[in-house]
Design an enzyme around this catalytic site. Sequence first.
Site, mmCIF file in Angstrom:
data_model
loop_
_atom_site.group_PDB
_atom_site.id
_atom_site.type_symbol
_atom_site.label_atom_id
_atom_site.label_comp_id
_atom_site.label_asym_id
_atom_site.label_seq_id
_atom_site.Cartn_x
_atom_site.Cartn_y
_atom_site.Cartn_z
ATOM 1 N N THR A 268 0.828 -1.212 0.000
ATOM 2 C CA THR A 268 0.000 0.000 0.000
ATOM 3 C C THR A 268 0.861 1.260 0.000
ATOM 4 O O THR A 268 0.542 2.245 -0.680
ATOM 5 C CB THR A 268 -0.926 0.016 1.224
ATOM 6 N N TYR B 19 -13.417 -4.521 -0.747
ATOM 7 C CA TYR B 19 -14.680 -4.020 -1.306
ATOM 8 C C TYR B 19 -15.731 -5.096 -1.542
ATOM 9 O O TYR B 19 -16.886 -4.912 -1.186
ATOM 10 C CB TYR B 19 -14.455 -3.231 -2.621
ATOM 11 N N TYR C 281 -2.235 -11.284 4.304
ATOM 12 C CA TYR C 281 -2.310 -9.937 4.886
ATOM 13 C C TYR C 281 -3.756 -9.624 5.217
ATOM 14 O O TYR C 281 -4.595 -9.481 4.330
ATOM 15 C CB TYR C 281 -1.742 -8.921 3.892
ATOM 16 N N ARG D 19 -9.022 -1.560 5.824
ATOM 17 C CA ARG D 19 -9.056 -1.255 4.396
ATOM 18 C C ARG D 19 -9.948 -2.216 3.618
ATOM 19 O O ARG D 19 -10.501 -1.851 2.576
ATOM 20 C CB ARG D 19 -7.638 -1.290 3.809
ATOM 21 N N LYS E 141 0.650 -11.147 7.927
ATOM 22 C CA LYS E 141 0.757 -9.764 8.390
ATOM 23 C C LYS E 141 -0.613 -9.383 8.912
ATOM 24 O O LYS E 141 -1.592 -9.396 8.159
ATOM 25 C CB LYS E 141 1.176 -8.837 7.249
ATOM 26 N N ILE F 113 5.891 -5.667 9.334
ATOM 27 C CA ILE F 113 6.008 -5.088 8.002
ATOM 28 C C ILE F 113 5.570 -3.645 8.169
ATOM 29 O O ILE F 113 4.396 -3.360 8.378
ATOM 30 C CB ILE F 113 5.174 -5.838 6.962
#
Length: 282
Positions: free
Chosen positions: A31, A94, A120, A125, A149, A191
Amino acid sequence: MQGGAVDYASLGRLIDYQIKEGVQGLVAVGTTGESPTLDYDEHIEVIRFTIERAAGRIPVIAGTGSNSTDEQAKLTKLALAAGAQAFLLVAPYYNKPSQEGLYRHFAAAARLTDKPIILYSVPGRCVVDISIATVKRLRKEFPHIIGLKDSGGTMDRMSELSRELDKDFIVLSGDDSITLPLIACGARGVISVASNLAARLTTEMVQRALKNDLAGARELHLRLYPLFKNLFLEPNPVPTKYALYRAGIIASPDVRLPLCEMSDATRPVLDATLRELKFLSP
């Protein structure tokens, strides 16, 4: 970015800086690397460039996740061809799949390669979380899914992950500001966003924590805490790129729309933090 294009000269300097400052691995196209606004060709070229510039000095983990399973497969295959040594696969964003959908999504990628995969989970998000049961199911079927992560943001979840997963499974913090307490609950590292700038200090904090030097790790955590927080005064990676630009590591703070430059209200706050950490002159 500079003038709307990927600035490979700055990326090369950032890679060299990170390695010199002691990080143990690089994530290409996460990101913070503006992955949502890179096209396919740029995505793979950034991965290829990072692998070439790192030149085997440390591992390069390619971010090839997507909210489309087919797109994830395409990116993973292209990154494999470019020489990626491992993969970071984010939860689909989404479209909010079920846990069964998440399992099938990640399993499809795991069948494409035997190289290490790190999942992840970032519900802030992606809305959805990768459940601990789904992580265990994937780990059991695909032993090369070596880690997670986790940006779930709670000690409870990290404690449960540490209890439920085998001892060789690597759980990494995805939140700089709580990495220290997460290590106490079983995380094996981070991370990091902040390490783009404060690579040596962040690495030292993690290493001290892993060696049970709580006092030393806490001292570094408290020193870095304003940076951990102020790099999120605006959406990541806007403040991080501004900080790297102000520190002279990259040539421009530019980001692609829909992200935009830091506001007049937030820049002085981050500048003060950079001065405190001696990344800017007083």
